[in-house]
Write a protein that holds these residues in place. Structure first.
Motif, PDB file in Angstrom:
ATOM      1  N   ARG A  15       0.830  -1.200   0.000  1.00 13.51           N
ATOM      2  CA  ARG A  15       0.000   0.000   0.000  1.00 13.51           C
ATOM      3  C   ARG A  15       0.865   1.250   0.000  1.00 13.51           C
ATOM      4  O   ARG A  15       0.621   2.196  -0.742  1.00 13.51           O
ATOM      5  CB  ARG A  15      -0.935   0.004   1.197  1.00 13.51           C
ATOM      6  N   ASP A  16       1.896   1.246   0.841  1.00 20.32           N
ATOM      7  CA  ASP A  16       2.789   2.403   0.926  1.00 20.32           C
ATOM      8  C   ASP A  16       3.534   2.633  -0.391  1.00 20.32           C
ATOM      9  O   ASP A  16       3.696   3.777  -0.833  1.00 20.32           O
ATOM     10  CB  ASP A  16       3.772   2.238   2.089  1.00 20.32           C
ATOM     11  N   ARG A  17       3.990   1.555  -1.026  1.00 25.57           N
ATOM     12  CA  ARG A  17       4.665   1.694  -2.327  1.00 25.57           C
ATOM     13  C   ARG A  17       3.729   2.279  -3.374  1.00 25.57           C
ATOM     14  O   ARG A  17       4.096   3.168  -4.141  1.00 25.57           O
ATOM     15  CB  ARG A  17       5.210   0.335  -2.799  1.00 25.57           C
ATOM     16  N   LEU A  18       2.508   1.793  -3.401  1.00 28.69           N
ATOM     17  CA  LEU A  18       1.534   2.294  -4.354  1.00 28.69           C
ATOM     18  C   LEU A  18       1.215   3.766  -4.086  1.00 28.69           C
ATOM     19  O   LEU A  18       1.162   4.572  -5.015  1.00 28.69           O
ATOM     20  CB  LEU A  18       0.255   1.450  -4.296  1.00 28.69           C
ATOM     21  N   ALA A  19       1.043   4.113  -2.837  1.00 30.37           N
ATOM     22  CA  ALA A  19       0.760   5.507  -2.486  1.00 30.37           C
ATOM     23  C   ALA A  19       1.916   6.421  -2.892  1.00 30.37           C
ATOM     24  O   ALA A  19       1.705   7.512  -3.426  1.00 30.37           O
ATOM     25  CB  ALA A  19       0.477   5.624  -0.981  1.00 30.37           C
ATOM     26  N   ARG A  20       3.154   5.970  -2.660  1.00 30.33           N
ATOM     27  CA  ARG A  20       4.317   6.778  -3.062  1.00 30.33           C
ATOM     28  C   ARG A  20       4.386   6.944  -4.578  1.00 30.33           C
ATOM     29  O   ARG A  20       4.676   8.016  -5.086  1.00 30.33           O
ATOM     30  CB  ARG A  20       5.606   6.151  -2.527  1.00 30.33           C
ATOM     31  N   LEU A  69       1.875   6.855  -6.700  1.00 31.17           N
ATOM     32  CA  LEU A  69       0.822   7.775  -7.099  1.00 31.17           C
ATOM     33  C   LEU A  69       1.174   9.211  -6.753  1.00 31.17           C
ATOM     34  O   LEU A  69       0.931  10.125  -7.540  1.00 31.17           O
ATOM     35  CB  LEU A  69      -0.501   7.387  -6.445  1.00 31.17           C
ATOM     36  N   ALA A  70       1.760   9.387  -5.600  1.00 32.70           N
ATOM     37  CA  ALA A  70       2.153  10.730  -5.168  1.00 32.70           C
ATOM     38  C   ALA A  70       3.233  11.279  -6.098  1.00 32.70           C
ATOM     39  O   ALA A  70       3.193  12.448  -6.496  1.00 32.70           O
ATOM     40  CB  ALA A  70       2.643  10.720  -3.721  1.00 32.70           C
ATOM     41  N   ALA A  71       4.201  10.461  -6.455  1.00 28.22           N
ATOM     42  CA  ALA A  71       5.294  10.895  -7.344  1.00 28.22           C
ATOM     43  C   ALA A  71       4.726  11.232  -8.720  1.00 28.22           C
ATOM     44  O   ALA A  71       5.174  12.198  -9.370  1.00 28.22           O
ATOM     45  CB  ALA A  71       6.350   9.815  -7.448  1.00 28.22           C
ATOM     46  N   GLU A  72       3.782  10.434  -9.182  1.00 24.63           N
ATOM     47  CA  GLU A  72       3.202  10.660 -10.499  1.00 24.63           C
ATOM     48  C   GLU A  72       2.386  11.940 -10.549  1.00 24.63           C
ATOM     49  O   GLU A  72       2.428  12.667 -11.522  1.00 24.63           O
ATOM     50  CB  GLU A  72       2.321   9.458 -10.885  1.00 24.63           C
ATOM     51  N   SER A  73       1.649  12.200  -9.482  1.00 28.46           N
ATOM     52  CA  SER A  73       0.763  13.352  -9.501  1.00 28.46           C
ATOM     53  C   SER A  73       1.357  14.562  -8.789  1.00 28.46           C
ATOM     54  O   SER A  73       0.757  15.630  -8.774  1.00 28.46           O
ATOM     55  CB  SER A  73      -0.578  13.001  -8.869  1.00 28.46           C
ATOM     56  N   GLY A  74       2.544  14.380  -8.200  1.00 23.02           N
ATOM     57  CA  GLY A  74       3.173  15.490  -7.483  1.00 23.02           C
ATOM     58  C   GLY A  74       2.466  15.845  -6.187  1.00 23.02           C
ATOM     59  O   GLY A  74       2.626  16.936  -5.668  1.00 23.02           O
TER      60      GLY A  74
END
Length: 120
Positions: free
Chosen positions: A104-109, A111-116
């Protein structure tokens, strides 16, 4: 009692009851028409199986409790073997939770990196 009545009285599906029987946790006899017939004690036995499964144990784990499935399990102190099985199952669940949390944490990171954005 037939499987439908046992299912109704325990809140367990007939399919699950057949599965418990295949696993050797409950037993029935066959009526002349081929229907499964369970004794009155099956209600307590199935309730105890559900109690252990709801606590996070597997059917394989429950098999270790076969000799005490006919008693009042919720109010009886666990045996040393019962505690050992519970500790082992808890360790497995903790490892699964940790793995899922890391995913979950990897996916959240990602997504965060992709969307800034910052996602927690």
């Amino acid at each position: 009692m037939r499987i439908g009545e046992l299912a109704r009285r325990t809140g367990v599906s007939p399919r699950a009851l057949r599965h418990y029987e295949t696993a050797g946790l409950i037993s029935s006899t066959r009526a002349a028409n081929g229907y499964r017939v369970y004794g009155e004690g099956a209600v307590v036995r199935v309730s105890n199986i559900r109690y252990l499964l709801d606590a996070g144990l597997t059917l394989d784990d429950v098999s270790a409790f076969r000799s005490c499935l006919d008693g009042d399990m919720p109010s009886t102190p666990p045996s040393a073997r019962g505690l050992e099985i519970a500790r082992e199952r808890l360790a497995v669940l903790d490892a699964r939770i940790a793995a899922q949390t890391a995913a979950r944490d990897r996916l959240a990171r990602s997504l965060a990196a992709e969307s800034g954005q910052l996602i927690s």
